[in-house]
Write a protein that holds these residues in place. Structure first.
Motif, PDB file in Angstrom:
ATOM      1  N   GLU A 413       0.830  -1.332   0.104  1.00  0.00           N
ATOM      2  CA  GLU A 413       0.059   0.085  -0.114  1.00  0.00           C
ATOM      3  C   GLU A 413       0.939   1.262  -0.149  1.00  0.00           C
ATOM      4  OE1 GLU A 413       0.409  -1.169   4.386  1.00  0.00           O
ATOM      5  OE2 GLU A 413       0.348  -2.193   2.428  1.00  0.00           O
ATOM      6  N   PHE A 414       1.993   1.157   0.434  1.00  0.00           N
ATOM      7  CA  PHE A 414       2.772   2.416   0.265  1.00  0.00           C
ATOM      8  C   PHE A 414       4.105   2.393  -0.633  1.00  0.00           C
ATOM      9  CE2 PHE A 414       2.070   1.899   5.091  1.00  0.00           C
ATOM     10  CZ  PHE A 414       1.165   2.722   5.182  1.00  0.00           C
ATOM     11  N   MET A 415       3.902   1.316  -1.683  1.00  0.00           N
ATOM     12  CA  MET A 415       4.822   1.612  -2.602  1.00  0.00           C
ATOM     13  C   MET A 415       4.756   2.711  -3.754  1.00  0.00           C
ATOM     14  SD  MET A 415       5.268  -2.618  -3.414  1.00  0.00           S
ATOM     15  CE  MET A 415       6.575  -2.361  -4.805  1.00  0.00           C
ATOM     16  N   ASN A 416       5.795   2.966  -4.556  1.00  0.00           N
ATOM     17  CA  ASN A 416       5.451   3.928  -5.570  1.00  0.00           C
ATOM     18  C   ASN A 416       6.280   3.455  -6.741  1.00  0.00           C
ATOM     19  OD1 ASN A 416       8.453   4.381  -5.320  1.00  0.00           O
ATOM     20  ND2 ASN A 416       8.104   5.929  -3.635  1.00  0.00           N
ATOM     21  N   ASP A 417       6.197   4.298  -7.935  1.00  0.00           N
ATOM     22  CA  ASP A 417       6.827   4.011  -9.191  1.00  0.00           C
ATOM     23  C   ASP A 417       8.164   3.554  -8.894  1.00  0.00           C
ATOM     24  OD1 ASP A 417       4.081   4.269  -9.971  1.00  0.00           O
ATOM     25  OD2 ASP A 417       4.530   6.247 -10.864  1.00  0.00           O
ATOM     26  N   GLY A 418       9.051   4.340  -8.159  1.00  0.00           N
ATOM     27  CA  GLY A 418      10.510   4.081  -8.166  1.00  0.00           C
ATOM     28  C   GLY A 418      10.816   2.528  -7.584  1.00  0.00           C
ATOM     29  N   ASP A 419       9.707   2.262  -6.617  1.00  0.00           N
ATOM     30  CA  ASP A 419       9.976   0.550  -6.219  1.00  0.00           C
ATOM     31  C   ASP A 419       9.753  -0.142  -7.199  1.00  0.00           C
ATOM     32  OD1 ASP A 419      10.492   1.906  -3.489  1.00  0.00           O
ATOM     33  OD2 ASP A 419       8.082   1.911  -3.466  1.00  0.00           O
ATOM     34  N   THR A 420       8.557   0.095  -7.932  1.00  0.00           N
ATOM     35  CA  THR A 420       8.127  -0.968  -9.101  1.00  0.00           C
ATOM     36  C   THR A 420       9.153  -1.007 -10.034  1.00  0.00           C
ATOM     37  OG1 THR A 420       5.789  -0.143  -8.723  1.00  0.00           O
ATOM     38  CG2 THR A 420       6.359  -1.559 -10.690  1.00  0.00           C
ATOM     39  N   GLU A 421       9.710   0.194 -10.517  1.00  0.00           N
ATOM     40  CA  GLU A 421      10.908   0.027 -11.540  1.00  0.00           C
ATOM     41  C   GLU A 421      11.961  -0.640 -11.270  1.00  0.00           C
ATOM     42  OE1 GLU A 421      10.846   1.185 -14.467  1.00  0.00           O
ATOM     43  OE2 GLU A 421       8.562   1.434 -14.271  1.00  0.00           O
ATOM     44  N   MET A 422      12.414  -0.429  -9.762  1.00  0.00           N
ATOM     45  CA  MET A 422      13.769  -1.234  -9.402  1.00  0.00           C
ATOM     46  C   MET A 422      13.195  -2.747  -9.390  1.00  0.00           C
ATOM     47  SD  MET A 422      16.483  -0.294  -7.992  1.00  0.00           S
ATOM     48  CE  MET A 422      17.112  -1.658  -8.975  1.00  0.00           C
ATOM     49  N   LEU A 423      12.110  -2.956  -8.729  1.00  0.00           N
ATOM     50  CA  LEU A 423      11.661  -4.562  -9.131  1.00  0.00           C
ATOM     51  C   LEU A 423      11.868  -5.069 -10.202  1.00  0.00           C
ATOM     52  CD1 LEU A 423       8.840  -4.715  -6.367  1.00  0.00           C
ATOM     53  CD2 LEU A 423      11.142  -5.612  -6.084  1.00  0.00           C
ATOM     54  N   LYS A 424      11.511  -4.254 -11.423  1.00  0.00           N
ATOM     55  CA  LYS A 424      11.669  -4.782 -12.835  1.00  0.00           C
ATOM     56  C   LYS A 424      13.090  -4.831 -12.992  1.00  0.00           C
ATOM     57  CE  LYS A 424       7.294  -2.582 -14.475  1.00  0.00           C
ATOM     58  NZ  LYS A 424       7.024  -1.474 -15.429  1.00  0.00           N
ATOM     59  N   GLU A 425      13.810  -4.127 -12.471  1.00  0.00           N
ATOM     60  CA  GLU A 425      15.370  -4.378 -12.903  1.00  0.00           C
ATOM     61  C   GLU A 425      15.946  -5.826 -12.554  1.00  0.00           C
ATOM     62  OE1 GLU A 425      17.618  -2.404 -14.433  1.00  0.00           O
ATOM     63  OE2 GLU A 425      16.140  -0.692 -14.611  1.00  0.00           O
ATOM     64  N   PHE A 426      15.196  -6.404 -11.525  1.00  0.00           N
ATOM     65  CA  PHE A 426      15.728  -7.803 -11.040  1.00  0.00           C
ATOM     66  C   PHE A 426      15.761  -8.430 -12.434  1.00  0.00           C
ATOM     67  CE2 PHE A 426      14.785  -8.001  -6.296  1.00  0.00           C
ATOM     68  CZ  PHE A 426      14.844  -6.618  -6.246  1.00  0.00           C
ATOM     69  N   GLY A 427      14.605  -8.710 -13.135  1.00  0.00           N
ATOM     70  CA  GLY A 427      14.409  -9.424 -14.227  1.00  0.00           C
ATOM     71  C   GLY A 427      15.323  -9.183 -15.381  1.00  0.00           C
ATOM     72  N   LEU A 428      15.403  -7.871 -15.577  1.00  0.00           N
ATOM     73  CA  LEU A 428      16.050  -7.356 -16.785  1.00  0.00           C
ATOM     74  C   LEU A 428      17.628  -7.629 -16.534  1.00  0.00           C
ATOM     75  CD1 LEU A 428      14.587  -3.797 -17.058  1.00  0.00           C
ATOM     76  CD2 LEU A 428      14.178  -5.716 -18.650  1.00  0.00           C
TER      77      LEU A 428
END
Length: 712
Positions: A413-428
């Protein structure tokens, strides 16, 4: 990665006549180990084989110099080399020996199969013979006076004083290095493999079938094949080696480059009773990791042997590296200009991964590269310490300080776009690293690992959980933070959530960095796993890219520093050690060699008039293509761009330059020299060269100029 059911990975067999240096590591052993560790992480069926090459002239020369038997030499250096590899984390499944009985039997069986199939040519030739020792001599056992510089201690293959490549017939007064006796010529019989018979097949296999091979490998193979192959002797006259298994072959052994690659087969036999699965089934991927000096043997001679014998898989790839220089100079074991692996381990205990990192980051994958101790220091301090080590240490310290030593919650509930983008970097990151490894671009893969850690540092810096913790502490005591007065008591849950999210993601990144770094930095990856309290199974590649590697609430161990600074005095000491070793070797060589006067400079030629010089049309040209001239050891055929046209030039420089190394070089061409035919090729000019004690150097402009520029 294409689907194979099993993988067989080999690394070139090092000669057991000395320790291994960092050029060896960078050339083939470290790249091979990175690739194998990655395959194991993917749970592939893979075998990684190597061993010492314990036959051939270098072994017997070493034994002669040390006054011991060849067996004593190989026993000594097999252990030194094997211990060095083990200490550096080179994870062979077996480190075998070509002196082992299983290898002798395997090599003899291989030879006999080809012999019984009528695939050898028997030829007689005259070779130098020592009448006192009653033995034929290899070129290195023949000593005489160099026709170029007058050195009376020149060998039959090279003068070590002027560097000129020689043949025994060129020496003046050749005599035996073993007995000092004058030599005689005597007929001897040997068995030759007619490589020219395999040319059409080799062209189909390599030129048409493996265009994906690295440019240096593909180009060198093409040059050899375009120049035409010739019969090559597969036996030698010697008492050290694998005896030729024929009744009329007394005193003859298998050529070392016939038996050495068979060492991969015999090592696999020694390793597993299912060896044939890895050598004889088409769904096996065979990859040879080598240095560029071994390309012809692994890409042309050994495949031709496998094809001739029948029943074996062929190399799918041979990702050869170029050479690693040290402090701007080529490695020279005779001059002791080398960084020996066993010395590094002693001087930098528990810092194997630092050397692995630097050698991979500067690997000579496409061209010769240079190792310097200053670069070693800079990469350690600014990349391993300041990026990778710093990120993991910050994440662990902050987790213990702000989250009670446990993995915090993610709080969606407290996550933002920066967190989401960082998590995407894992797979990339996973995708980039595996693509680079599978295409043998290990430098690129390692840079992606460091880039992932760098993004972690940036993420921490942007979110500043330590500042949020300070704000939270103020609010809990009924105060407002001076820098962030906008936060109020109602924001306490949000602030705690942001701290937890940031450190949860940072810790999941840390776990991924253990997986990503493991092929390159295995000791470091194990240390990370220890801090995270996870078993080695987490390092499996299926786990890479996941953001759920560490469970919420799981208690982690206190942080440990992964790397430490390399100080200036350490660098200074290593550079001084390098130069001291060089001086010691040169002093020893000077003491052992007789005083020989320098060859006088060439006498001045008769005086000419300006008009004579003006007749010359000298132009700068750029070499576009270079290849060997068939059946001419000293000639290269060059295609030179001189601006207005492209000229074919035949030049007698083949003993001094590899064709692939001079493409792109600028030269000075005598453009109005009358054409003449050499080996059936019309040469349309002459390349100007300078000679320095037998070493040829191109005469070219100090700065690059346009092809066709005049020289006056």
């Amino acid at each position: 990665m294409a689907k194979f059911n099993r993988y067989l990975i080999t690394a070139a067999l090092p000669y057991a006549n000395g320790p291994v240096h960092i050029g060896h590591l960078a050339g083939c052993y470290l790249p091979a180990d990175i690739y194998v560790r990655y395959l194991r992480a993917k749970k592939a069926d893979v075998k990684f084989v190597c061993g010492t090459d314990e036959h051939g002239v270098p072994i017997t020369i070493k034994a002669m110099k040390e006054g011991v038997s060849p067996q004593d030499v190989v026993d000594k250096y097999h252990k030194i080399i094997g211990d060095s590899f083990a200490a550096m984390g080179i994870s062979f499944d077996i480190f075998a020996r070509t002196s082992a009985p299983i290898h002798h039997q395997t090599s003899q069986d291989f030879f006999l199969k080809m012999y019984n199939d009528g695939l050898f040519e028997e030829k007689e030739s005259e070779q130098f013979f020592d009448p006192e020792k009653e033995m034929f001599l290899a070129d290195r056992y023949i000593i005489g006076t160099c026709p170029n510089c007058g050195n009376d201690k020149a060998y039959g293959d090279q003068c070590e004083r002027c560097g000129r490549t020689l043949s025994p017939d060129e020496l003046i007064n050749p005599h035996s290095a073993l007995s000092n006796a004058p030599l005689v010529k005597k007929k001897t019989k040997h068995w030759y493999m007619p490589l020219q018979n395999y040319e059409p097949w080799l062209k189909e296999y390599i030129i048409d079938g493996h265009k994906e091979w690295k440019n240096n490998v593909y180009g060198q193979c093409k040059s050899w094949l375009d120049s035409g192959l010739q019969s090559r002797a597969m036996t030698r006259d010697s008492n050290w080696g694998i005896k030729v298994p024929l009744p009329d072959a007394e005193g003859k052994v298998l050529y070392v480059w016939f038996d050495a690659p068979i060492g991969y087969i015999s090592a696999t036999k020694e390793l597993t009773e299912n060896w044939a699965d890895y050598w004889c089934k088409d769904d096996t991927k065979l990859v040879h990791f080598i240095g560029k000096d071994n390309i012809v043997f692994h890409c042309i001679i050994f495949p031709a042997m496998l094809k001739a014998h029948g029943g074996f898989v062929l190399p799918d790839n041979v990702p050869a590296n170029e050479f690693l220089n040290i402090e701007g100079e080529k490695v020279s074991t005779s001059r002791n200009w080398a960084v020996w692996v066993n010395d590094y381990i002693e001087d930098f205990p528990d810092q194997q991964d630092v050397l692995r990192y630097v050698l991979c980051a500067t690997a000579p994958e496409t061209k010769d590269n240079d190792f310097t101790w200053k670069d070693f220091q800079d990469r350690n301090n600014s990349e391993l310490v300041a990026v990778l080590g710093n990120f993991i240490n910050r994440a662990m310290v902050l987790m213990h300080k702000l989250c009670g030593g446990k993995v915090p919650s993610l709080h969606p509930e407290f996550m933002n776009d920066g967190d989401t983008e960082m998590l995407k970097e894992f797979g990339l990151a996973k995708e980039k690293i595996e693509t680079s490894i599978e295409t043998y671009r290990f430098r690129e893969a390692l840079s992606e690992v460091i880039e992932f850690a760098r993004k972690g540092n940036q993420y921490l810096q942007k979110n500043e959980p330590w500042i949020l913790a300070s704000v939270l502490e103020k609010l809990k005591s009924g105060e407002q933070h001076a820098k962030y007065p906008q936060y109020e008591e109602k924001d306490i849950a949000f602030l705690q959530g942001r701290i937890d999210i940031c450190l949860h993601i940072a810790l999941q990144m840390t776990a991924n960095l253990a997986i990503f770094s493991h092929p390159f930095l295995p000791f470091t990856a194990k240390k990370i796993c220890h801090m995270l309290k996870v078993v080695d199974r987490m390092l499996e590649w299926d786990n890479a890219g996941s953001d759920k590697l560490l469970s919420v609430g799981y208690t982690l161990r206190p942080p440990e520093l992964l790397f430490k600074q390399v100080e200036n005095d350490q660098v200074t000491a290593q550079v001084e050690k390098l130069h001291a070793g060089l001086k010691q070797a040169m002093d020893a060589a000077a003491a052992a060699a007789p005083a020989v006067e320098e060859a006088p400079p060439a006498p001045a030629k008769p005086e000419i008039q300006y008009d004579d010089f003006a007749k010359l049309d000298l132009r700068v040209g750029t070499i576009l293509q270079a290849e060997k001239v068939a059946k001419a050891d000293k000639l290269l055929k060059l295609l030179v761009d001189i601006g207005t046209e492209q000229r074919t030039v035949v030049s007698g420089i083949a003993m001094h330059f590899n064709p692939e190394d001079i493409v792109g070089k600028q030269v000075t061409l005598v453009a109005n020299l009358a054409p003449r035919k050499m080996r059936g090729i019309e040469s349309q000019g002459m390349i100007l060269m300078a000679e320095d004690n037998g070493k040829l150097i191109f005469v070219n402009p100090a700065e690059g100029v346009k092809p066709g520029s005049g020289v006056s």
